[in-house]
Design a protein around this motif. Structure first.
Motif, short mmCIF file in Angstrom:
data_model
loop_
_atom_site.label_atom_id
_atom_site.label_comp_id
_atom_site.label_asym_id
_atom_site.label_seq_id
_atom_site.Cartn_x
_atom_site.Cartn_y
_atom_site.Cartn_z
N ALA A 214 0.82 -1.22 0.00
CA ALA A 214 0.00 0.00 0.00
C ALA A 214 0.85 1.26 0.00
CB ALA A 214 -0.95 0.00 1.20
N SER A 215 1.93 1.27 0.78
CA SER A 215 2.73 2.49 0.88
C SER A 215 3.44 2.79 -0.44
CB SER A 215 3.76 2.38 2.01
OG SER A 215 4.71 1.37 1.74
N LEU A 216 3.83 1.74 -1.17
CA LEU A 216 4.47 1.96 -2.47
C LEU A 216 3.46 2.40 -3.51
CD1 LEU A 216 7.07 -0.96 -2.65
CD2 LEU A 216 7.40 1.40 -1.91
N ARG A 217 2.24 1.86 -3.44
CA ARG A 217 1.19 2.35 -4.34
C ARG A 217 0.91 3.83 -4.08
NH1 ARG A 217 -1.31 -2.46 -2.90
NH2 ARG A 217 -2.92 -1.40 -1.70
N MET A 218 0.90 4.20 -2.79
CA MET A 218 0.72 5.61 -2.43
C MET A 218 1.84 6.45 -3.03
SD MET A 218 0.75 7.40 1.36
CE MET A 218 2.52 7.05 1.58
N ALA A 219 3.08 5.99 -2.89
CA ALA A 219 4.21 6.74 -3.45
C ALA A 219 4.07 6.89 -4.96
CB ALA A 219 5.53 6.04 -3.10
N GLY A 220 3.65 5.82 -5.63
CA GLY A 220 3.48 5.88 -7.07
C GLY A 220 2.41 6.88 -7.49
N GLU A 221 1.28 6.90 -6.76
CA GLU A 221 0.22 7.84 -7.08
C GLU A 221 0.65 9.28 -6.80
OE1 GLU A 221 -2.39 7.18 -8.75
OE2 GLU A 221 -2.18 5.00 -8.70
#
Length: 319
Positions: A214-221
């Motif tokens: 989730a935290s990496l998806r957040m970073a990507g967004e």
């Protein structure tokens, strides 16, 4: 990097790229993140506190004290950047509300406490308008004895963004920035000249956006929201922004700096908030005829190894 982690305190206005900076700071083994203080800037201060706690929760960070700070500049009115960062300051991603809460002391109190309690001198990293830092320096000047360096994201040698000549963080509270420059400790200015150049390639942004974590998806967004072209491309590049200043703490060799006189234009009008960086090799007619003025000397970042910082950022957050 070898040796003990660097004790760091971040003062932020989270903010899309402040969020990217926080994610890097909590994951880099060379950083001992002792506290985070919040100030009005990209959004209102209560939104900044919420966003900061959200990032820590999404990142699975250990308990780090977070404090609410100034809700407006020293003199100016609040002037947010929601048009850049979204209505919630975090790209309107609809992230869940955090269960963590801020500490029950104000930002200046927390800054003083954590700086003086640190067994090693602290590196202070403001990625926001400098109101909290100015209040700290004026209220508790004794803290400078335990500050190793201040690495701030702010200012510009060439072109501004809030105005043609002024960068947002300095423009938002010019008096506070002027106070920071007289802190009496070594200062690095990580300004727009390098800030705008560190772009994460589209393929890396897309990989983060589709991560199982989730935290990496957040970073990507967040990176996708920082697409400098705002092209609408489904795989945009993303600017690291404030996160580059934290990269400069753990890898200072990734930027080229010069020790130069810097002052903040405090006059009303179109030049207000400009960081005037004197790059001349010798005094000019103004100094010859009117006498020299003492100006603080600052390590001004003039160039950056983009590939090096992109690799450092990605390898850290994807640890």
């Amino acid at each position: 990097m070898t040796g003990q982690p660097i004790p760091v305190i971040i003062d932020c206005d989270t903010g899309v790229d402040d969020a990217l900076a926080l994610l890097f700071a909590v994951r880099h083994p060379g950083i001992d993140l002792r506290a985070i203080t919040c100030v009005a800037g990209n959004t209102d201060v209560d939104g900044v506190v919420r966003n900061t706690l959200t990032v820590l929760e999404q990142a699975g960070a250990p308990e780090i004290p977070v404090a609410r700070g100034a809700e407006r500049p020293l003199i100016e009115a609040v002037r947010t950047a929601r048009h850049v960062h979204g209505e919630d300051g975090m790209a309107d991603l609809g992230l869940p509300a955090p269960s963590r809460t801020a500490v029950d002391v104000d930002a200046v109190t927390l800054l003083r406490r954590e700086i003086l309690a640190s067994p090693r001198p602290v590196t202070l990293v403001p990625t926001a308008p400098l109101t909290n830092i100015a209040l700290l320096l004026r209220t508790h000047p004794e803290v400078v004895r335990n500050i190793e360096r201040i690495v701030f994201m702010g200012g510009a040698v060439a072109t501004g963004n809030a105005t043609p000549v002024a960068e947002f963080n300095v423009w938002h509270d010019p008096e506070a920035a002027a106070i920071l420059l007289t802190a009496g400790v070594p200062i690095t200015m990580y300004g727009l000249d390098v800030f705008k150049r560190v772009l994460v390639p589209a393929a890396d942004v897309q990989r983060l956006r589709t991560s199982a974590e989730a935290s990496l998806r957040m970073a990507g967004e967040l990176l996708a929201h920082r697409d400098p072209g705002a092209s609408g491309d489904p795989t945009p590049t993303g600017g690291l922004g404030d996160a580059g200043a934290v990269c400069a703490v753990v890898d200072p060799a990734g930027i080229r700096t010069e020790l130069l006189p810097v002052e903040v234009n405090l006059s009303p009008g179109p030049g207000r908030g400009q960081t005037i960086v004197d790059r001349r090799p010798r005094p000019g007619e103004a100094e010859i005829h009117e006498g020299t003025r003492e100006q603080p000397l600052v390590d001004v970042a003039l160039d950056v190894d983009v590939e090096r910082y992109v690799k450092l950022y990605l390898s850290t957050v994807e640890r």
